[in-house]
Enzyme design. Structure first.
Site: not given
Ligand code: 15L
Length: 275
Positions: A23, A80, A82-83, A121, A144, A182
């Site tokens: 992003l 920035g 971990v995602s 999440h 996460y 989803r």
């Molecule tokens: C997120 O927070 C992730 O960074 C991204 O990779 C997606 O998987 C997204 O959520 C999601 O829920 O689809």
């Protein structure tokens, strides 16, 4: 990129962290329309600066680098860290220690507003047959999501204690197109992502506000009633992709936790392996 910028407001110097991430790469060219100088940062490997840009590499877990990174900045778009679901150690470094370093640097350098890339999440363990608003308790779906819930609480503390404003964006699934059933509910187009970030940067008063980052999708699990003051209005919808997605994925397994819960596959990703 929007053909007309979503706001005429310009910041003298805007910082984009995580500029090398998925992003971040999308926002980098878009945010230039809203500032005189865009400072872009990542821990390593960024494309060289173009006109109106400054590249400054920094690790979130390095206090001195973060202090230098926020020097002279008017506002921050923090993408920035971990995602995805990962083992605890990288999450601790990037999303816990890194967030504290970012907010401490903002406090000391006098930065007034941060737009924080939180995540859906944070509430991933709500069911797909529930509608969640931003005042309901978090139900993170892994380390996460838990770290993003911490980030939102940290933002609240820095607002209450130090008057630094934050909009926490609980971003859904921001991709060029929804990839599965989803994502018909969670999809956020790139143009709507730009609209959301710009609304969060330019709304007059936000304190600490939380908003779900989704397009105007017909199916939705999230209610942004309490974030109306941000003025985010999505203009795209996953519905134009609905028949193609449903043709590709005709059935879902109603007993699969990834179908039951909003977090999808994240609810069963193992933090000790690839998941
Ligand atoms: C997120 O927070 C992730 O960074 C991204 O990779 C997606 O998987 C997204 O959520 C999601 O829920 O689809």
């Amino acid at each position: 990129m929007l053909s007309t910028p979503a706001s005429p407001i310009r910041f003298p110097r805007l910082l984009l962290t995580g500029a090398g991430g998925n992003l971040g790469k999308e926002l980098r060219p878009r945010l230039k329309a809203y500032c005189d100088v865009l400072r872009v940062s990542h821990r390593r490997d960024l494309e060289p600066a173009t006109t109106g840009e400054e590249v400054q590499l920094a690790s979130l877990e390095d206090k001195d680098q973060m202090m230098a990174l926020l020097d002279g900045v008017s506002a921050v778009v923090h993408m920035g860290g971990v995602s995805t679901e990962q083992p605890w150690d990288p999450i601790l470094a990037g999303n816990i220690v890194g967030m504290v370093n970012l907010y401490e640097a903002a406090r000391i350098q006098g930065v007034q507003r941060i737009v924080f890339a939180s995540s859906n999440h944070v509430t991933g363990f709500y069911r797909q047959d529930e509608v969640v608003n931003t005042r309901m308790p978090p139900k993170p779906d892994g380390f996460y999501g838990l770290s993003k819930a911490f980030g939102e609480d940290l933002a609240q503390l820095y607002w209450d204690r130090w008057g630094i404003e934050t909009v926490s964006l609980r971003i859904g699934s921001s991709y060029a197109e929804p990839k599965d059933r989803r994502m018909l509910a969670t999809w956020l187009s790139f143009d709507d992502l730009e609209r959301l970030v710009v609304a969060a940067l330019t709304a007059p008063i936000v304190g600490h506000s939380i908003v779900y980052g989704m397009s105007d999708n017909q199916t939705t699990w999230w209610d942004n009633t309490h974030a109306k003051h941000i003025g985010y209005r999505p203009l795209d919808s996953s519905d134009v992709f609905r028949s193609a997605v449903e043709a590709r994925q005709q059935t879902v397994d109603g007993k699969d936790p990834a179908t039951i819960y909003q977090g999808g596959a994240f609810v069963k990703a193992s933090p000790h392996g690839p998941g």
